[in-house]
Design an enzyme around this catalytic site. Structure first.
Site, mmCIF file in Angstrom:
data_model
loop_
_atom_site.group_PDB
_atom_site.id
_atom_site.type_symbol
_atom_site.label_atom_id
_atom_site.label_comp_id
_atom_site.label_asym_id
_atom_site.label_seq_id
_atom_site.Cartn_x
_atom_site.Cartn_y
_atom_site.Cartn_z
ATOM 1 C CE LYS A 121 6.774 -16.347 -34.112
ATOM 2 N NZ LYS A 121 5.318 -16.246 -34.278
ATOM 3 C CD GLU A 142 6.997 -21.201 -17.643
ATOM 4 O OE1 GLU A 142 5.838 -21.560 -17.372
ATOM 5 O OE2 GLU A 142 7.880 -21.094 -16.786
ATOM 6 C CB CYS A 153 -0.605 -21.836 -19.325
ATOM 7 S SG CYS A 153 0.078 -20.511 -18.314
ATOM 8 C CD GLU A 171 -3.387 -25.853 -22.645
ATOM 9 O OE1 GLU A 171 -2.772 -26.030 -23.708
ATOM 10 O OE2 GLU A 171 -3.005 -25.068 -21.761
HETATM 11 P P1 NAD Z 1 1.544 -22.259 -29.892
HETATM 12 O O1 NAD Z 1 2.429 -23.286 -29.333
HETATM 13 O O2 NAD Z 1 0.652 -22.623 -31.020
HETATM 14 O O3 NAD Z 1 2.399 -20.999 -30.391
HETATM 15 C C1 NAD Z 1 3.303 -20.349 -29.530
HETATM 16 C C2 NAD Z 1 4.384 -19.678 -30.360
HETATM 17 O O4 NAD Z 1 5.125 -20.697 -31.034
HETATM 18 C C3 NAD Z 1 3.859 -18.736 -31.434
HETATM 19 O O5 NAD Z 1 4.676 -17.586 -31.473
HETATM 20 C C4 NAD Z 1 4.005 -19.551 -32.692
HETATM 21 O O6 NAD Z 1 4.191 -18.761 -33.846
HETATM 22 C C5 NAD Z 1 5.263 -20.348 -32.404
HETATM 23 N N1 NAD Z 1 5.391 -21.575 -33.201
HETATM 24 C C6 NAD Z 1 4.419 -22.249 -33.853
HETATM 25 N N2 NAD Z 1 4.946 -23.315 -34.488
HETATM 26 C C7 NAD Z 1 6.270 -23.321 -34.233
HETATM 27 C C8 NAD Z 1 7.347 -24.177 -34.595
HETATM 28 N N3 NAD Z 1 7.161 -25.225 -35.355
HETATM 29 N N4 NAD Z 1 8.584 -23.880 -34.127
HETATM 30 C C9 NAD Z 1 8.796 -22.818 -33.341
HETATM 31 N N5 NAD Z 1 7.799 -21.970 -32.952
HETATM 32 C C10 NAD Z 1 6.551 -22.217 -33.391
HETATM 33 O O7 NAD Z 1 0.697 -21.687 -28.660
HETATM 34 P P2 NAD Z 1 -0.486 -20.634 -28.661
HETATM 35 O O8 NAD Z 1 -1.689 -21.268 -29.272
HETATM 36 O O9 NAD Z 1 -0.010 -19.323 -29.173
HETATM 37 O O10 NAD Z 1 -0.676 -20.459 -27.081
HETATM 38 C C11 NAD Z 1 -1.413 -21.344 -26.317
HETATM 39 C C12 NAD Z 1 -0.545 -22.328 -25.590
HETATM 40 O O11 NAD Z 1 0.445 -21.662 -24.819
HETATM 41 C C13 NAD Z 1 -1.339 -23.152 -24.598
HETATM 42 O O12 NAD Z 1 -0.941 -24.478 -24.678
HETATM 43 C C14 NAD Z 1 -0.952 -22.557 -23.266
HETATM 44 O O13 NAD Z 1 -1.124 -23.419 -22.172
HETATM 45 C C15 NAD Z 1 0.468 -22.193 -23.497
HETATM 46 N N6 NAD Z 1 0.920 -21.197 -22.524
HETATM 47 C C16 NAD Z 1 1.756 -21.575 -21.501
HETATM 48 C C17 NAD Z 1 2.135 -20.653 -20.537
HETATM 49 C C18 NAD Z 1 3.020 -21.018 -19.361
HETATM 50 O O14 NAD Z 1 3.547 -20.114 -18.721
HETATM 51 N N7 NAD Z 1 3.201 -22.280 -19.054
HETATM 52 C C19 NAD Z 1 1.691 -19.350 -20.633
HETATM 53 C C20 NAD Z 1 0.858 -19.005 -21.690
HETATM 54 C C21 NAD Z 1 0.480 -19.936 -22.628
#
Ligand code: NAD
Length: 501
Positions: free
Chosen positions: A196, A271, A306, A405
């Site tokens: 997804k 992650e 991240c 963040e």
């Molecule tokens: P997000 O958490 O808003 O969304 C990530 C994914 O989760 C999307 O596909 C979204 O549709 C889905 N999602 C949203 N609500 C959900 C729910 N209630 N249940 C299940 N899935 C749901 O994150 P984002 O804004 O897309 O990405 C940024 C974040 O990702 C930052 O916090 C960043 O640090 C983190 N990140 C972490 C890593 C790592 O390796 N640690 C890598 C990249 C990004």
């Protein structure tokens, strides 16, 4: 020969990338469900917008829980046959997928540049990282092995078996890299996958589905997108999905842990975000610290990474020199179309993120931060959701800008004079993803690296990941390790077998 130009006669230009995007967008976008390309059962779609032109560039299917359930059921049906293949057969399929991705590299890079806003040249590097990852896990597939235990005169051994259907939910910031690389370990281990991608950046994953459909057996990978939490929650809450790999924000990660637990006991790896510190000691070269502070903040993706070192903890003796070097190194930065091969910094992913970053900047300036570089929208820009690379000096560790963040191109500079204070401040946040130490003293370097409460540390560097080196967070930055053998093994469950002799 560089990735993406392998089959291209001419190097890419802005015009050729724009033409390529036009060609790629001229299609009806489809989910990949049960080996077939389909729209949402409801017929609904949602719009995808370019953060550079702020125009709608595509409409993609808006999958509901019903669509997702169908995908999960298909993945469950495909599982037994895929699990019965040998590691060698699975590796062969993953190598074939990687070869085909390599052939289409430029297509994936332009799609990521158009819906995510990051520079196309860098998105091409993301494709290369995804290829490395696919090939790395393909090569490792045979490591899903057990061992014998001399516990008695009987025969005791362990074997590692796949879980079944794995749910992979990924964020917007490296759309193709995550789509292609995060399916590699579960597939190599013999699982099937429901992928997804994020709402803002679904296009490259939907194009990847074309290659998956061509190369992998039907149902082994399913690709679903939906606007909002319904589709990913259907993955999280399905009883058929016992293993979830999530990359995204801390808030959603915690929600996933909670909602998964309401349904069943599941293996969830997370992650999540970071608020990572780069600690510079007075013996470090100010020029090198400045370069690393810029590289470590990943301004290329507008800080939307991240692992970005978004807190620069610099010793007071070298702080002025470091910041002067930062300003000099960032001077003259141009903000152009992400499809321009010359682009060095992209946009924020959408208006919400853009406004959020500007909100943090305004709050910090009101509290007394000094703007060293940037501070808002670049003056030269008339188009696109750009925020200039920003260093804020004289930030207090308690302020939101230094604790939360932001996920934008903003570095909070905190000056220190005492090592213990520096380490205490570095560890004072709830996140624990990465950290960096700059010093020429080997004892200081190791002492501080060990004291940092993070899952990953650079000494005299910041930014790069290396395939095979475990990556993942402590504290609220996550659970589990990826990009390494640990990731592969985490997609297996161990079974102990005793043969009574
Ligand atoms: P997000 O958490 O808003 O969304 C990530 C994914 O989760 C999307 O596909 C979204 O549709 C889905 N999602 C949203 N609500 C959900 C729910 N209630 N249940 C299940 N899935 C749901 O994150 P984002 O804004 O897309 O990405 C940024 C974040 O990702 C930052 O916090 C960043 O640090 C983190 N990140 C972490 C890593 C790592 O390796 N640690 C890598 C990249 C990004």
């Amino acid at each position: 020969m560089s990735i993406g130009t392998v089959h291209d006669a001419e190097p890419a230009t802005l015009a050729s990338n724009e033409a390529r995007v036009r060609g790629l967008l001229d299609r009806e976008w489809r989910l990949l469900v049960d080996g077939r390309r389909v729209g949402a059962a409801s017929g609904k779609t949602f719009p995808v917008t370019s953060p550079y032109t702020e125009e709608v560039i595509a409409h993609v299917p808006d999958a509901s829980a019903e669509d997702v359930d169908r995908a999960i059921a298909g993945a469950a049906r495909a599982f037994p046959a895929w699990a019965r293949t040998t590691p060698g057969e699975r590796a062969k399929a993953l190598f074939a997928l990687a070869d085909e991705i390599e052939r289409r590299a430029q297509d994936f890079a332009v799609l990521d540049a158009i819906d995510g806003g990051a520079p196309v040249g860098i998105m091409l590097l993301d494709v290369k990282i995804a290829l490395d990852s696919l090939r790395y896990f393909a090569g490792l597939a045979m490591e899903t092995k057990g061992y014998t235990v001399p516990a008695s005169t009987n025969l005791h051994f362990t074997e590692l078996q796949p879980y079944g259907v794995v749910g992979k939910i990924i964020p917007f910031n490296h759309p193709f890299m995550f789509a292609a690389s995060k399916i590699a370990a579960p597939l190599a281990a013999g699982n099937t996958v429901v992928l997804k991608p994020a709402e803002a950046t679904p296009l490259s994953a939907l194009l990847l589905a074309d290659l998956v459909q061509e190369i992998l057996p039907p149902g082994v990978v399913q690709v679903v997108v939906g606007d909002g939490p319904e589709a990913p929650q259907a993955i999280v809450r399905s009883r058929l999905v016992r293993r979830i790999g999530f990359t995204g924000s801390e808030q959603v990660g915690r929600f996933i842990q909670r909602s998964a637990a309401e349904v069943a006991v599941k293996h969830v790896t997370l992650e999540l975000g970071g608020k990572n510190a780069l600690i510079a000691f007075p013996d470090a070269s100010p020029q090198k610290v400045a370069r690393a502070a810029i590289q470590g903040m990943n301004f290329t993706w507008s800080g939307q990474s991240c692992g970005s070192t978004s807190r620069l903890l610099v010793h007071d003796d070298i702080a002025d020199e470091v910041l002067a070097a930062v300003a000099a190194q960032l001077a003259g930065r141009r903000f152009v179309s992400p499809l321009d091969p010359e682009a060095v910094q992209g946009t924020m992913v959408n208006k919400r993120q853009y406004d959020r970053v500007l909100g943090y900047l305004a709050g910090a300036v009101d509290s007394g931060a000094r703007v060293v570089t940037g501070g808002g929208r670049p003056a030269s820009v008339d188009k696109g959701l750009f925020v200039a690379p920003t260093f804020l000096d004289r930030v207090s560790p308690e302020w939101p800008v230094a604790n939360e963040e932001i996920f934008g191109p903003v570095v909070s500079v905190i000056r220190w004079t005492d090592e213990e204070d520096a380490v205490r401040i570095a560890n004072s946040v709830d996140y624990g993803l990465t950290g960096s130490v700059f010093t020429n003293d080997i004892s200081t370097a190791h002492r501080v690296a060990r004291a940092l409460e993070t899952g990953f540390v650079w000494i005299n560097g910041a930014g790069p990941h290396f395939q095979g080196v475990p990556y993942g967070g402590w504290k609220n930055s996550g659970v589990g390790r990826e990009e390494s053998l640990e990731e592969l093994l985490s997609y297996t469950q161990s079974k102990s077998v005793t043969v009574m002799l």
